[in-house]
Design a protein around this motif. Structure first.
Motif, short mmCIF file in Angstrom:
data_model
loop_
_atom_site.label_atom_id
_atom_site.label_comp_id
_atom_site.label_asym_id
_atom_site.label_seq_id
_atom_site.Cartn_x
_atom_site.Cartn_y
_atom_site.Cartn_z
N ASP A 1 0.82 -1.21 0.00
CA ASP A 1 0.00 0.00 0.00
C ASP A 1 0.86 1.26 0.00
OD1 ASP A 1 -2.28 1.47 -0.06
OD2 ASP A 1 -2.89 1.04 2.01
N PHE A 2 0.37 2.29 -0.70
CA PHE A 2 1.03 3.58 -0.69
C PHE A 2 0.86 4.24 0.69
CE2 PHE A 2 0.22 4.49 -5.51
CZ PHE A 2 0.93 3.35 -5.83
N VAL A 3 1.76 5.15 1.01
CA VAL A 3 1.63 5.99 2.20
C VAL A 3 1.16 7.37 1.74
CG1 VAL A 3 2.87 7.16 4.07
CG2 VAL A 3 3.37 4.75 3.53
N ALA B 1 6.44 20.83 12.10
CA ALA B 1 5.39 20.95 13.12
C ALA B 1 5.00 19.59 13.68
CB ALA B 1 4.18 21.66 12.53
N ILE B 2 4.87 18.58 12.82
CA ILE B 2 4.50 17.25 13.30
C ILE B 2 5.60 16.69 14.19
CG2 ILE B 2 4.08 14.88 12.56
CD1 ILE B 2 2.61 16.09 10.10
N ALA B 3 6.85 16.92 13.81
CA ALA B 3 7.97 16.45 14.64
C ALA B 3 7.95 17.12 16.01
CB ALA B 3 9.29 16.72 13.94
N LEU B 4 7.66 18.41 16.04
CA LEU B 4 7.59 19.12 17.32
C LEU B 4 6.43 18.62 18.17
CD1 LEU B 4 8.42 22.67 16.00
CD2 LEU B 4 9.69 21.47 17.79
N ALA B 5 5.29 18.37 17.54
CA ALA B 5 4.15 17.83 18.29
C ALA B 5 4.49 16.46 18.86
CB ALA B 5 2.92 17.75 17.38
N SER C 1 15.85 9.83 12.65
CA SER C 1 14.68 8.99 12.89
C SER C 1 13.66 9.08 11.75
CB SER C 1 14.02 9.36 14.23
OG SER C 1 13.33 10.61 14.16
N ALA C 2 13.62 10.23 11.08
CA ALA C 2 12.69 10.38 9.96
C ALA C 2 13.01 9.45 8.81
CB ALA C 2 12.70 11.83 9.47
N CYS C 3 14.24 8.94 8.76
CA CYS C 3 14.68 8.08 7.66
C CYS C 3 14.32 6.61 7.87
CB CYS C 3 16.19 8.18 7.48
SG CYS C 3 16.82 9.85 7.20
N THR C 4 13.79 6.27 9.04
CA THR C 4 13.65 4.86 9.40
C THR C 4 12.33 4.23 8.96
OG1 THR C 4 12.73 5.44 11.58
CG2 THR C 4 15.14 5.18 11.42
N THR D 1 7.22 11.39 8.27
CA THR D 1 6.98 11.54 9.71
C THR D 1 6.69 10.25 10.46
OG1 THR D 1 4.63 12.04 9.25
CG2 THR D 1 6.13 13.91 9.44
N ALA D 2 6.49 9.14 9.77
CA ALA D 2 6.08 7.91 10.45
C ALA D 2 7.14 7.40 11.43
CB ALA D 2 5.76 6.82 9.43
N GLY D 3 8.42 7.63 11.13
CA GLY D 3 9.47 7.11 11.98
C GLY D 3 9.97 8.05 13.05
#
Length: 319
Positions: free
Chosen positions: A38-40, A51-55, A291-294, A299-301
């Protein structure tokens, strides 16, 4: 975020509706269908990713950006809000579509991107004024140089007002394809920037220098408080008028690197909010960026504070 809560950080700049294809062994040939998992589908772009990382780190962020008056705009606003981001400053633009990207990773090769810029083209400096008036602790601007309505002079006025009210400014750029850059493209705004975080390709395009140390020196001469040149797997070089810091990149199993620079900026902002010294801010930012690369997508990682602390305890950076 409850209505009326003050955002500690304002993230202004690019927002995108992203579609990530799972990594392919090869690109399909003409007329060929390749089946994948499935696509993300997620919200991306500098401002949204930061912003998502900060949250995720427990900080209250707000986004200032533009989306189209379409279903993709509703998707972006919904996803940001669900992540704990204040979307009051995400305006809809009639007649323009929301920015969209399709990202196709290929094993052993760099990613392919298909992109439409859309409503990002309408973001201007005046859009930042209400969020700045609310008194954030940090203002982050991401995607400068590819936001055509965001002029240096007008942006500098907004950032000066933010700094006079006590905010710190973190600033990032995106080098546009097909246009030569020079120091003139950022000279008007860097005196109002506390932390400038280009990657080495962007810094080279602006300065004409290939050495990251010389890149940082050239950009410091324009008035930036601290310049942090990120170099992907080669780490970073940071310079201010008081110190120079070099750090290697944290080691992680890389699935897909999109969003790493934005996550790095968020980690830096988090460290500033904690009052950490520069070296600790950079070490933490590097881990959040890595961590974003994992995971597939921007943002999932992303690590939480506890996960980042655990990583640093097990794998501290050499100082």
């Amino acid at each position: 975020m409850a209505s009326g809560d003050r955002a500690a950080v304002v993230c202004a700049g690019i927002v995108v509706a992203d579609v990530f294809v799972p990594p392919l062994a090869r690109l399909p040939g003409p007329g060929e269908l390749v089946a994948t998992e499935d696509f993300v589908v997620e919200t991306g772009g500098c401002a949204a990713n930061a912003a998502i990382a900060l949250a995720r780190l427990g900080v209250r962020p707000a986004v200032v950006a533009k989306v189209g008056d379409d279903l993709f705009g509703e998707f972006v606003r919904h996803e940001l809000s669900a992540a704990g981001v204040d979307v009051t400053g995400v305006g809809r633009v009639a007649g323009l579509g929301t920015s969209k990207s399709v990202i196709v990773p290929v094993t052993g090769e760099d990613r392919r991107f298909i992109h439409t810029f859309g409503a990002n083209a309408a973001l201007c400096a005046a859009d930042l004024a209400p969020a700045i008036a609310a008194g954030p602790d940090v203002v982050y601007v991401g995607g400068f140089l590819v936001l055509p309505a965001l002029s240096q002079d007008e942006l500098a006025v907004q950032l000066r007002q933010a700094r006079q009210a006590g905010a710190r400014v973190v600033f990032d750029v995106v080098a546009p394809l097909g246009r030569a850059l020079s120091l003139d493209d950022v000279a008007g705004v860097l005196p109002e920037v506390d932390y400038f975080v280009p990657n080495d390709d962007e810094a080279a395009a602006l300065t004409g220098e290939s050495d990251p140390r010389r890149q940082a020196e050239s950009l410091l001469e324009l008035g930036a408080g601290t310049v942090i040149v990120t170099m992907g797997e080669r780490g970073l070089v940071a310079a201010s008028r008081e110190e120079t810091v070099e750090l290697p990149a944290p080691r992680v199993d890389v699935v897909e690197p999109s969003g790493a620079g934005d996550a790095f900026a968020a980690g830096l902002v988090y460290g500033l909010l904690q009052g950490w010294p520069l070296s600790r801010c950079l070490e933490f930012a590097g881990v959040i960026g890595a961590s974003a690369c994992t995971r597939l997508g921007c943002t999932a990682g992303l690590f939480t504070r506890a996960e980042a602390d655990e990583y640093l305890e097990k794998c501290p950076s050499p100082r």
